[in-house]
Enzyme design. Sequence first.
Site, PDB file in Angstrom:
ATOM      1  CE  LYS A  68      -4.115  -2.096   2.025  1.00 37.56           C
ATOM      2  NZ  LYS A  68      -5.171  -2.003   3.059  1.00 37.56           N
ATOM      3  CG  ASP A 105      -8.632  -0.133   3.074  1.00 40.86           C
ATOM      4  OD1 ASP A 105      -9.415  -0.963   2.582  1.00 40.86           O
ATOM      5  OD2 ASP A 105      -7.395  -0.295   3.091  1.00 40.86           O
ATOM      6  CB  ALA A 129      -0.380   1.235  16.399  1.00 39.84           C
ATOM      7  N   GLY A 130      -1.236  -0.523  13.285  1.00 46.19           N
ATOM      8  CA  GLY A 130      -0.688  -0.794  11.958  1.00 46.19           C
ATOM      9  C   GLY A 130      -1.422  -0.055  10.858  1.00 46.19           C
ATOM     10  N   GLY A 131      -1.385  -0.631   9.653  1.00 42.02           N
ATOM     11  CA  GLY A 131      -1.971   0.026   8.494  1.00 42.02           C
ATOM     12  C   GLY A 131      -3.471   0.242   8.590  1.00 42.02           C
ATOM     13  CE1 TYR A 218     -11.905 -13.031   4.904  1.00 36.61           C
ATOM     14  CE2 TYR A 218     -11.356 -10.722   5.242  1.00 36.61           C
ATOM     15  CZ  TYR A 218     -11.225 -11.887   4.520  1.00 36.61           C
ATOM     16  OH  TYR A 218     -10.399 -11.926   3.421  1.00 36.61           O
ATOM     17  N   GLY A 239     -14.580  -7.819   9.151  1.00 31.14           N
ATOM     18  CA  GLY A 239     -13.731  -7.486   8.027  1.00 31.14           C
ATOM     19  C   GLY A 239     -14.377  -7.761   6.682  1.00 31.14           C
TER      20      GLY A 239
END
Length: 278
Positions: A68, A105, A129-131, A218, A239
Amino acid sequence: MALRRRAAVLGKPIAHSLSPVIHTAGYAAAGLVGWSYTRIECAAAELPDVVAGLGPEWAGLSVTMPGKEAALAVAAEASPVAVAVGAANTLVRRPDGSWYADNTDVAGMVRVLTDAGVVAGAALTVLGAGGTARAALAAAARLASSSVTVVARRAEAVDDLRPVADALGVRLSAGAWADAPRHLAAEVVVSTVPKGVADPLVDTVTWSPGAVFFDALYDPWPTPLAASALAAGLRVVSGLDLLLAQAVGQFEQFTGVTAPVKAMRTALRQATGATSFS
């Protein structure tokens, strides 16, 4: 003969991706003859060369992990939200052959949360605390959240999010992982952590009545934390809801056609056997 148009999802690993199921169903329902959607195995370092080698028949690309940030870098222009988040999950081919980057997103998460009943000004807690947490911060900005607390296992990871929060105009508070149960009593809880990480919190969580819980996972579903939220009467989304919502945004940018959401949702349900997502 209809003009051939192509799109794909890029990532590594990518064989598990359900994006082809969603987009292909959309093409069929919208009568887009000549459109196809595939998977391309592609690491972040490989993405610039892969994108540069695509012919004019390519209309758009969905980009998943780990590419990304690389997707944002290859674009000639990017949406303000993609720039603020520092990542793009969408590349759209422009008439001059260059690429435009976006992050659907964020809009997808806003749609998922508002459909679940989240109203402007709600207090929000983010686990991880990721993407995906970056997208959650941008969604919180659009929802004008009264407070945003990020709870992570490493304080440095939250610090890495502060420039993103500043760019989005979000006032970010950090929460220690040891205090996670207390922070889960927010009006909105968004879990972005990997499978299994949040499972131990089930034993100590006290949910806020009427809250909304979104779990970016999910598979398997429900997660232990989602099951706990469901048992407590919370509105719970998964998700899969986000996967569909972000794909709808991509579909419309790639094709210029209103997405046949019902057909896309039905295809995703059939592919996963899921009956609980909206």
